[in-house]
Design an enzyme around this catalytic site. Structure first.
Site, PDB file in Angstrom:
ATOM      1  N   SER A  13     -37.847 -14.415  -0.920  1.00  0.00           N
ATOM      2  CA  SER A  13     -38.055 -14.993  -2.251  1.00  0.00           C
ATOM      3  C   SER A  13     -36.958 -15.967  -2.652  1.00  0.00           C
ATOM      4  CB  SER A  13     -38.160 -13.882  -3.305  1.00  0.00           C
ATOM      5  OG  SER A  13     -36.987 -13.081  -3.307  1.00  0.00           O
ATOM      6  N   ASP A 179     -30.270 -11.141 -11.225  1.00  0.00           N
ATOM      7  CA  ASP A 179     -30.395  -9.684 -11.110  1.00  0.00           C
ATOM      8  C   ASP A 179     -29.530  -9.101 -10.001  1.00  0.00           C
ATOM      9  OD1 ASP A 179     -31.656 -10.692  -8.893  1.00  0.00           O
ATOM     10  OD2 ASP A 179     -33.613  -9.810  -9.316  1.00  0.00           O
ATOM     11  N   HIS A 182     -31.480 -12.452  -6.857  1.00  0.00           N
ATOM     12  CA  HIS A 182     -32.182 -13.732  -7.007  1.00  0.00           C
ATOM     13  C   HIS A 182     -31.301 -14.739  -7.736  1.00  0.00           C
ATOM     14  CE1 HIS A 182     -35.506 -10.820  -6.434  1.00  0.00           C
ATOM     15  NE2 HIS A 182     -35.930 -11.792  -5.634  1.00  0.00           N
TER      16      HIS A 182
END
Length: 204
Positions: A13, A179, A182
């Site tokens: 991601s 977080d 990310h």
């Protein structure tokens, strides 16, 4: 860099970061910064940037899609960023089948071995903005594997993990992540800076 080059980024991601919502398929993360820098710094170069990041991916997922998402596209350069989820799943989902360092190395080496392109290997970044976090301690062998494979395959090593750790060691309070994993815009900038500096030999 060749007059015409296809640069493919693959990972999780952190690499994907908005590519599915982007008409260009580049996203808004570090790949976007690299894309925009290369196109503006080298306007006479014919570049094609491809983002093949998929959220949640581990080394086993790259193995499953390497043929389709890398080899079939015949890239000139392949930039690989993987390892965060291989460790993070050990922390947030310990009951699932895990990818431990030995398997991580075996899979990644097998993928690199079959790839006829200039390889660019990015160290996995961080898990929590704390040098001593459990995630960052568990990351160490994965980072060392990426460094080892970069030597073995004559790949460019992007010292992403080291650059993040060096930043944290300064005691700076500005966050790099949303977080702990990310990236925010500053984290993406640091990743892009690390990549561009490591890859400068390709940019001539």
């Amino acid at each position: 860099m060749k007059d015409k080059a296809r640069i493919l980024f693959i990972g999780d991601s952190i690499t994907e970061w908005g590519r599915n919502e982007d008409p260009e398929g580049i996203g808004i993360g570090y790949v976007r910064i690299i894309h925009d820098y290369l196109l503006t710094a080298f306007p006479s170069k014919e570049l094609e940037i491809i983002n093949k990041g998929i959220g949640g991916n581990r080394a086993t997922d790259l193995q499953d899609r390497w043929e389709k998402d890398v080899l079939d596209l015949h890239p000139d350069y392949v930039s690989v960023s993987i390892g965060i989820n291989d460790v993070w799943r050990q922390l947030d989902n310990p009951d699932m089948v895990q990818v431990y360092p030995e398997q991580f190395e075996e899979i990644l080496a097998g993928l690199l071995e079959k790839t006829n392109a200039q390889l660019i290997l990015m160290e996995p970044t961080i898990i929590e903005e704390d040098i001593h976090s459990e995630g960052n301690q568990k990351l160490i062998p994965y980072v060392e594997i990426v460094r080892k494979l970069a030597k073995n395959f004559d790949a460019i090593l992007v010292p992403t993990h080291q650059d993040f750790i060096d930043y944290l060691k300064t005691g700076a309070t500005y966050k790099l992540t949303t977080d702990g994993v990310h990236m925010n815009s500053a984290g993406n900038m640091l990743m892009a800076k690390s990549w561009l500096e490591a890859s400068k030999s390709l940019l001539n």
